[in-house]
Scaffold this active site. Structure first.
Site, PDB file in Angstrom:
ATOM      1  N   SER A   1       0.809  -1.219   0.000  1.00  0.00           N
ATOM      2  CA  SER A   1       0.000   0.000   0.000  1.00  0.00           C
ATOM      3  C   SER A   1       0.841   1.268   0.000  1.00  0.00           C
ATOM      4  CB  SER A   1      -0.952   0.005   1.198  1.00  0.00           C
ATOM      5  OG  SER A   1      -0.243  -0.185   2.408  1.00  0.00           O
TER       6      SER A   1
ATOM      7  N   ASP B   1      -4.543   4.901  11.986  1.00  0.00           N
ATOM      8  CA  ASP B   1      -3.684   4.597  10.842  1.00  0.00           C
ATOM      9  C   ASP B   1      -2.432   5.455  10.942  1.00  0.00           C
ATOM     10  OD1 ASP B   1      -2.407   4.103   8.490  1.00  0.00           O
ATOM     11  OD2 ASP B   1      -4.109   4.556   7.180  1.00  0.00           O
TER      12      ASP B   1
ATOM     13  N   HIS C   1       0.003   4.708   6.754  1.00  0.00           N
ATOM     14  CA  HIS C   1      -0.151   5.420   5.489  1.00  0.00           C
ATOM     15  C   HIS C   1       0.008   6.921   5.696  1.00  0.00           C
ATOM     16  CE1 HIS C   1      -2.332   1.544   5.103  1.00  0.00           C
ATOM     17  NE2 HIS C   1      -1.682   1.531   3.950  1.00  0.00           N
TER      18      HIS C   1
END
Length: 397
Positions: free
Chosen positions: A124, A368, A371
């Site tokens: 990702s 998160d 990211h």
């Protein structure tokens, strides 16, 4: 009595002292550190300036794009849309110590890739950078989603875009380990599900499709923290987080990158340029991702590496640099996008708690801190990419 001492008796110790004093400097002069710029894209410019060594400095201008002007930002990293109230994380820019990093020029980039193709291969983090690039390109020419020509539209792991005005194709190829793997959880979403890694076999998800691409950007590493069993020649050779152990085993990480780089170097017909994006740090504080860990800072760190698990990230970073240098020595056309130190400071640039809510996989207690918000610090990765692409283009004029 001193008048009887030969003059040379003083010169020899002095000479030895000067040699010992200057030897480290001489070594550094003739053997550049792999962390500064070990790449076969080297030019006079790169020898003069290491763009990856610097600091984040205030930058009052608006970002290249925002969550309203760019339609390519996934909800997961659309921090402003998800309610993040502060904007200071958007008011910083990377400043190398000894030179300037040019702003991203979308027209210049598109001219360099006119009639060409680019693939982002990895996890990702590769997707995060690709979405940034799509947003940057979109300020000049709109990328059209042509995924349906290659795979099903509901396949979120393999996506394709085409910029008609420049005949440019860009894609993302999901390959979290770069080598062949077999996850006991068929969805691949189980972070604790044991995974078999075949360390001497490249993942055909990318290796079977990459031959005709002009640019290949490798970016991977986040999945190497889970339970793993290592195979070579289809025989078990080791494991990680197994047999009641929680220790990391860097062997799999090292061998996976070595296999990936060897595969593209030996790939018949491949004439493109490869790039390695180094390990992207995570910044969980006060617990792991599933133990209440968070990333609530609104200012970057002033020093690199001074965050939880910074030593682990540095170990992974060094492994990548070693494998990168080995690949160069064996002839791979390779550029290094060394983001690790720069992003290590950006504890403020993750989505954190500002993530989508709802849906069966949503958990309000999870932050998160892996990211990166878009727009944001990850746009710098593409400034690095364009900088290196321009250097390569100048070599062939």
């Amino acid at each position: 009595m001193s008048g009887n001492i030969p003059k040379g008796a003083f010169l020899l110790p002095l000479t030895l002292f000067l040699i010992l004093l200057l030897l480290p400097l001489f070594r550094n002069f003739i053997q550049p550190s792999p962390k500064t710029y070990a790449t076969n894209l080297e030019t006079k410019e790169t020898r003069r300036c290491n763009i990856f060594s610097g600091n984040w400095v205030p930058y009052p201008k608006e970002p290249y794009y925002n969550n309203e002007t760019c339609p390519f930002i996934l909800d997961q990293i659309n921090c402003i849309k998800n309610g993040r109230p502060d904007r200071d994380f958007l008011k910083l820019r990377w400043k190398p110590h000894d030179c300037e990093l040019p702003l991203f020029d979308a027209t210049q980039f598109l001219e360099l890739v006119r009639g060409k193709s680019m693939a982002f291969v990895g996890d990702s983090m590769a997707t995060n950078q690709l979405e940034s690039l799509l947003c940057l390109i979109n300020t000049v020419a709109h990328p059209e989603d042509i995924t349906a020509k290659y795979t099903s539209n509901d396949n979120i792991f393999f996506r394709w875009w085409f910029v008609l005005d420049y005949n440019f194709t860009v894609t993302t190829m999901w390959s979290p380990f770069l080598v062949k793997f077999n996850d006991s959880d068929p969805t691949g979403l189980g972070s604790y599900s044991p995974t078999k890694l075949y360390l001497d076999e490249a993942d055909e998800a990318w290796s079977s499709k990459i031959k005709d691409f002009d640019f290949v950007v490798f970016s991977s590493g986040q999945w190497f923290f889970r339970p793993l069993t290592f195979y070579e020649n289809r025989q078990v050779v080791g494991c990680q987080k197994c047999e009641n152990s929680s220790e990391l085993n860097y062997y799999g990480y090292k061998k996976a990158f070595r296999t990936a780089f060897r595969t593209i170097r030996k790939l018949e017909g491949f004439k493109g340029l490869a790039f390695l994006v180094t390990h992207s740090p995570e910044h969980f504080e006060n617990g792991a991702w599933n133990e209440g860990g968070s990333c609530n800072r609104t200012k970057p760190l002033e020093e690199k590496g001074v965050y939880e698990n910074g030593d682990i990230v540095e170990a992974l970073h060094q492994i990548q640099l070693e494998e990168f240098n080995i690949a160069i020595e064996k002839g791979l056309r390779f550029g290094l996008i060394d983001i690790t130190d720069a992003m290590g400071m950006r504890t403020d640039a993750h989505p954190g708690r500002f993530r989508p809510v709802g849906g069966k996989n949503s958990n309000l207690n999870l932050n998160d801190c892996v990211h990166w918000c878009l727009p944001g610090a990850v746009d710098t990765w593409n400034e690095f990419l364009l900088y290196l692409m321009k250097l390569e283009a100048e070599k062939h004029r």
